[in-house]
Design an enzyme around this catalytic site. Structure first.
Site, PDB file in Angstrom:
ATOM      1  N   ASP A  20      74.680  25.079  55.697  1.00 22.95           N
ATOM      2  CA  ASP A  20      73.916  25.780  56.747  1.00 22.95           C
ATOM      3  C   ASP A  20      74.738  26.128  57.977  1.00 22.95           C
ATOM      4  OD1 ASP A  20      71.628  25.372  55.150  1.00 22.95           O
ATOM      5  OD2 ASP A  20      71.410  23.360  55.979  1.00 22.95           O
ATOM      6  N   LYS A  23      77.781  30.627  56.665  1.00 23.51           N
ATOM      7  CA  LYS A  23      78.748  31.249  55.749  1.00 23.51           C
ATOM      8  C   LYS A  23      78.379  32.700  55.461  1.00 23.51           C
ATOM      9  CE  LYS A  23      78.138  28.071  52.588  1.00 23.51           C
ATOM     10  NZ  LYS A  23      77.402  27.030  53.294  1.00 23.51           N
ATOM     11  N   GLY A  47      70.777  29.246  51.135  1.00 18.83           N
ATOM     12  CA  GLY A  47      70.097  30.286  51.909  1.00 18.83           C
ATOM     13  C   GLY A  47      71.115  30.900  52.842  1.00 18.83           C
ATOM     14  N   HIS A  48      71.660  32.034  52.460  1.00 20.86           N
ATOM     15  CA  HIS A  48      72.716  32.656  53.266  1.00 20.86           C
ATOM     16  C   HIS A  48      72.112  33.787  54.089  1.00 20.86           C
ATOM     17  CE1 HIS A  48      76.037  31.035  50.369  1.00 20.86           C
ATOM     18  NE2 HIS A  48      75.355  30.106  50.994  1.00 20.86           N
ATOM     19  N   GLN A 234      76.320  25.613  49.919  1.00 19.92           N
ATOM     20  CA  GLN A 234      76.206  24.212  50.381  1.00 19.92           C
ATOM     21  C   GLN A 234      77.442  23.819  51.213  1.00 19.92           C
ATOM     22  OE1 GLN A 234      75.275  24.681  46.770  1.00 19.92           O
ATOM     23  NE2 GLN A 234      73.413  25.279  47.799  1.00 19.92           N
TER      24      GLN A 234
HETATM   25  P1  IMP Z   1      69.547  20.116  45.700  1.00 18.63           P
HETATM   26  O1  IMP Z   1      70.810  20.902  45.781  1.00 18.63           O
HETATM   27  O2  IMP Z   1      68.310  20.956  45.837  1.00 18.63           O
HETATM   28  O3  IMP Z   1      69.518  19.224  44.503  1.00 18.63           O
HETATM   29  O4  IMP Z   1      69.511  19.126  46.970  1.00 18.63           O
HETATM   30  C1  IMP Z   1      70.424  18.039  47.124  1.00 18.63           C
HETATM   31  C2  IMP Z   1      70.785  17.834  48.589  1.00 18.63           C
HETATM   32  O5  IMP Z   1      71.562  18.931  49.057  1.00 18.63           O
HETATM   33  C3  IMP Z   1      69.579  17.771  49.534  1.00 18.63           C
HETATM   34  O6  IMP Z   1      69.909  16.894  50.603  1.00 18.63           O
HETATM   35  C4  IMP Z   1      69.457  19.176  50.065  1.00 18.63           C
HETATM   36  O7  IMP Z   1      68.799  19.233  51.308  1.00 18.63           O
HETATM   37  C5  IMP Z   1      70.928  19.563  50.174  1.00 18.63           C
HETATM   38  N1  IMP Z   1      71.147  21.005  50.032  1.00 18.63           N
HETATM   39  C6  IMP Z   1      71.116  21.735  48.899  1.00 18.63           C
HETATM   40  N2  IMP Z   1      71.395  23.019  49.154  1.00 18.63           N
HETATM   41  C7  IMP Z   1      71.639  23.107  50.452  1.00 18.63           C
HETATM   42  C8  IMP Z   1      72.035  24.186  51.317  1.00 18.63           C
HETATM   43  O8  IMP Z   1      72.245  25.327  50.895  1.00 18.63           O
HETATM   44  N3  IMP Z   1      72.195  23.868  52.622  1.00 18.63           N
HETATM   45  C9  IMP Z   1      72.023  22.607  53.103  1.00 18.63           C
HETATM   46  N4  IMP Z   1      71.672  21.566  52.349  1.00 18.63           N
HETATM   47  C10 IMP Z   1      71.481  21.811  51.032  1.00 18.63           C
END
Ligand code: IMP
Length: 436
Positions: A20, A23, A47-48, A234
């Site tokens: 977040d 990027k 979420g870009h 991520q």
């Molecule tokens: P998952 O990727 O949905 O399995 O989530 C695993 C962990 O990664 C959780 O703590 C989410 O909040 C975090 N997470 C996954 N995708 C993102 C992202 O794009 N930005 C920030 N945190 C993320």
């Protein structure tokens, strides 16, 4: 150095902490100067956000390079694709006047599909974990990547097979059984086989022309010395292997993830740019040593619009966490930093940077591990800086920033031991100071 020269060769944009960081904006900016943009990990959990002349976009799967019609965007086999979400994003872009065709978007035939049962499994697992839940985005990311590791599930290339309906039937029966075993028996009635199949066949109409073996195309661009940009999703500390396990995602946001799914090795990458916010945020569970559970944290959250682009969850906000970011820089191979959202700190009387942790009797400047058991006990050690309390948003160069803001940036650069080459002071593409 001209912008085109800066982006010459193969470069990667990734995040140095918990995601977040902005990027999307830097990829959109860079994409104006490159020939290929490769999104290489994650899925609908990302979420870009991109704000440009076409509007404001919150892309989950669409590569952020799509706004340069001369760039070829690629979703690699390392990305897990919710076909309905991707079709939604394609149609939304078309509606907003952005042409999408195999000339500017290709999807690796090897990418796994995220199906409704993966989201269901994601939710059931989180429920079963109870107090030790991960706080996933609920987008079926973990279950889809597990299926890939288990050599199960449906790949996007299967959509093109004449016997696809048989493959789907087999998968449907298997996944229903799996969910029954997980104790969600009553929930499997949510799945209407015919409805899902029909929706998939509809999605296929739009996706089929975009599905390809992307590797030879990527390698041709590489051999021709064209400008290639990797777009990570991520962040470093969410890396499955070296992040703060188990509070991580199921992919590899750094250069390792790029190499895994493109076959381009680290030695061929010119630069890895680590996108880092001027403060730190985290969404989901897991320790965050510099989290501010006070008015300052709320101010940063509000001013920075720190709410998840995928789930709408409020992001936890805190001071810039140097040990955590430095660890992220190391494990993702970062060479230089784009410092984002400096303007969010504009009104604050004082700003802090965490320069180390106290863990019991020990003190750490550099984090030896992202292990949550260690990080949970970490008490941040701060340096305090006077705030600048001036609007930074119009600044065109480092010198135009208020003095105290310049000092803050210089201190961050020194502490992170990595050159800051870009500073972002507003969401627009132009509001980026290059320090090169
Ligand atoms: P998952 O990727 O949905 O399995 O989530 C695993 C962990 O990664 C959780 O703590 C989410 O909040 C975090 N997470 C996954 N995708 C993102 C992202 O794009 N930005 C920030 N945190 C993320």
């Amino acid at each position: 150095m001209s912008k085109r020269n800066y982006w010459k060769g193969i470069n990667i944009i990734t995040d140095t902490a918990w995601g977040d960081s902005g990027k999307g904006k830097i990829v959109d900016l860079a994409a104006q100067n490159v020939d290929m943009v490769i999104r290489y990990n994650g899925g609908g959990n990302a979420g870009h956000t991109v704000k440009n002349e076409h509007g404001v976009f919150k892309n989950h799967l669409m590569p952020s390079g799509i706004y340069n019609s001369n760039a070829l965007c690629i979703l690699t086999g390392g990305v897990v694709i919710d076909p309905f979400m991707l079709v939604g994003e394609i149609l939304d872009h078309k509606e907003k006047g952005i042409k999408i065709s195999p000339r500017n978007l290709l999807i690796s035939q090897d990418a796994h599909l995220v199906m409704p049962w993966h989201k269901k499994r994601d939710g059931l697992k989180e429920k079963a974990r109870g107090g030790s839940k991960i706080g996933t985005t609920g987008q079926g990311i973990g279950p889809t990547y597990s299926d890939r590791r288990n050599r199960e599930g449906i790949r996007i290339r299967d959509l093109l097979r004449p016997d696809f309906e048989k493959i789907f039937e087999r998968e449907f029966v298997y996944q229903k059984k799996l969910i029954d075993l997980m104790g969600g028996k009553q929930l499997t009635s949510d799945f209407n086989k015919k409805e899902i199949l029909n929706k998939l066949l509809e999605a296929k109409e739009i996706l089929a022309p975009l599905i390809a073996n992307v590797l030879p195309i990527i390698w041709k661009y590489q051999e021709e010395g064209r400008n290639i940009l990797g777009e990570g999703a991520q962040g470093a500390l969410l890396d499955l292997e070296l992040g703060g396990y188990p509070y991580v995602t199921s992919s590899h946001p750094g250069v390792a993830g790029f190499s895994l799914s493109t076959g381009i090795q680290h030695k061929n990458v010119k630069k890895v740019i680590g996108v880092t916010k001027a403060y730190t945020t985290r969404v989901g569970e897991g320790p965050m040593p510099t989290e501010l559970l006070n008015e300052t944290g709320e101010h940063i959250q509000k001013k920075g619009g720190e709410f998840g682009a995928t789930t709408g969850r409020p992001r936890r906000c805190g001071w810039l966490d140097v040990p955590a970011v430095k660890y992220g820089i190391r494990i993702t191979g970062v060479d230089s930093i784009a410092l984002m959202k400096l303007d969010v700190l504009d009104e604050l009387k004082e700003v802090k940077i965490c320069v180390g942790y106290k863990v019991g009797r020990q003190q750490f400047k550099d984090l030896p591990t992202a292990d949550p058991e260690v990080m949970e006990k970490a008490k941040p050690i701060y340096i305090t800086f006077p705030g600048w309390q001036k609007d930074t948003t119009g600044a065109k160069s480092l010198k135009e920033l208020p003095r105290n803001a310049q000092k803050y940036v210089a201190a961050a650069e020194k502490l992170l031991d990595t050159p800051i080459e870009m500073i972002s002071i507003s969401p627009e593409r132009e509001a980026t100071i290059f320090v090169i």
